[in-house]
Scaffold this active site. Sequence first.
Site, PDB file in Angstrom:
ATOM      1  CD  GLU A   1      13.028   5.046   7.547  1.00 58.80           C
ATOM      2  OE1 GLU A   1      13.032   6.064   8.071  1.00 58.80           O
ATOM      3  OE2 GLU A   1      13.203   5.580   5.984  1.00 58.80           O
TER       4      GLU A   1
ATOM      5  CD  GLU B   1      11.045  13.009  10.655  1.00 62.18           C
ATOM      6  OE1 GLU B   1      10.304  12.875  11.200  1.00 62.18           O
ATOM      7  OE2 GLU B   1      11.943  12.157  10.603  1.00 62.18           O
TER       8      GLU B   1
ATOM      9  CB  CYS C   1      13.600   9.492   8.238  1.00 59.44           C
ATOM     10  SG  CYS C   1      11.242   9.345   7.326  1.00 59.44           S
TER      11      CYS C   1
ATOM     12  CE  LYS D   1      -1.400   2.556   3.155  1.00 58.47           C
ATOM     13  NZ  LYS D   1      -1.130   3.366   2.438  1.00 58.47           N
TER      14      LYS D   1
END
Length: 493
Positions: free
Chosen positions: A262, A397, A296, A187
Amino acid sequence: MSDGSGLLLDRSPDAARVSLGLVGGAPADADGDYLRVSDPATDEPVGWVPYGGAAQARAAVDAASAAAGPWRAATPDVRANLLRKLSAAMLDRTDALARVLTREQGKPLAEARGEIAYAASFLDWSAEEGRRVTGEYLEASGANRRIVVMRQPLGVIAAITPWNFPAAMITRKLAPALAVGNTAVLKPAEQAPLTAMAIAALATEVGFPPGVINVITGDADAIGRAWLGDARVRKLSFTGSTEVGRLLVERASTHLTRLSLELGGHAPLLVFDDADLDVAVRATLSAKFRNAGQTCVCPNRVYVHASVHDAFMDRVQAGIDRLVVGYGLDAGVHIGPLIDDAALDKVRVHLDDAREHGAIVRTGGRLGAPRAGLSPRFCTPTLLDAVTASMQVAREETFGPVLAVQTFETEAEAIALANSLPYGLAAYAFTRGLARALRVSEALDFGMVGMNETTVSTAQAAFGGTKLSGWGREGGKWGLEEFLEVKSVTFGV
Ligand code: SIN
């Protein structure tokens, strides 16, 4: 219509621009709503995909299960040939794929082309490495026994991929899984699923058997729940936020489904007083502003030794001032839009918080359309000075083009600052000292360290994190191990 999460759902999409996905070698079932995929730079519709749920998720697993036996029985060479053909087809169509990628995700076309090559490299690497899966033959403690250790595919694996690398995160997961004999259900992210659809179509074109690769789109929660509630799915590989990672861990407890996660990062970058500043500045700029800061592994916290702070800031600022913000399909653009309104809001909140608490905006910091005809979802590349550890930009982040700089005095302080957050994906350091480079590499509590270098992502290396940045590794031989089961067989002789 919106489903409340910002997604645009239509009952009657433009039929010519619908991509259906792939289940069992046929277009995926498409009853119900369609998700509109919009260009984040212009808000124009780029295409539509089905907004599926649990039923589509189950159908995909049915197809992958049916294909699992023959695919596992195929030789590694057969699988490798198909992976290599898919890589070649992607490289052949780089321009077309890159245009789709830029339109749905926003990154500049040159970067999108680079991503297609990066994505293809995982197919090539895994094709080779999949031929090197070996077992072991052991002497047992009893004289009349021998042990053979086999490494076998898991069966059906699921992959849920993010919007920031709509091609590479797919091949980084699927290539090793398929190379060692698993079949897959995938997906892609709601914001950027069209590149995945195009890759699935190419997989069919180059001859992947029906059911080996199945791609569905739709409600992430319903699909994830269905896959983790299905004992036939033996592993799920996910790239995304820590928050969603935690949810998947809970849901994986039903069937103890194996996970690779991750998750978010908050990469520190240390510039020591003995660093080559030209190298440090060049590498910082390219890592920070790639994909408009939406990676990331991009540096979020830059710590510079007080004695080189001024020189570093002047050079970084000069580099930033050369970067062009604009539409990814326009020539000469370095920084495209942020992916959606939520992403823009997050950057705004971080900038406001930093300003309010005393950070100095050395350059950038402007939000809004860079020219007429574009959405307001843009941020000029920003250099923040006098940042402190308590500011949001230094703790969370940002996922935007904001470079936040703090200073340090000693090596011990720099390491303590770098390790101070609960994230552990990537970290970077710049020093000319060999001993310091080794000491710092050992001391940084991260899955990946770039020493005098910020390019840490390649098909050969192990990509992944520690702490809240997740479990497991992708890439290299470690990426293949994630999709193999170890079986020990004891023979009486
Ligand atoms: C990511 O942002 O998750 C991937 C970045 C990369 O592969 O370099």
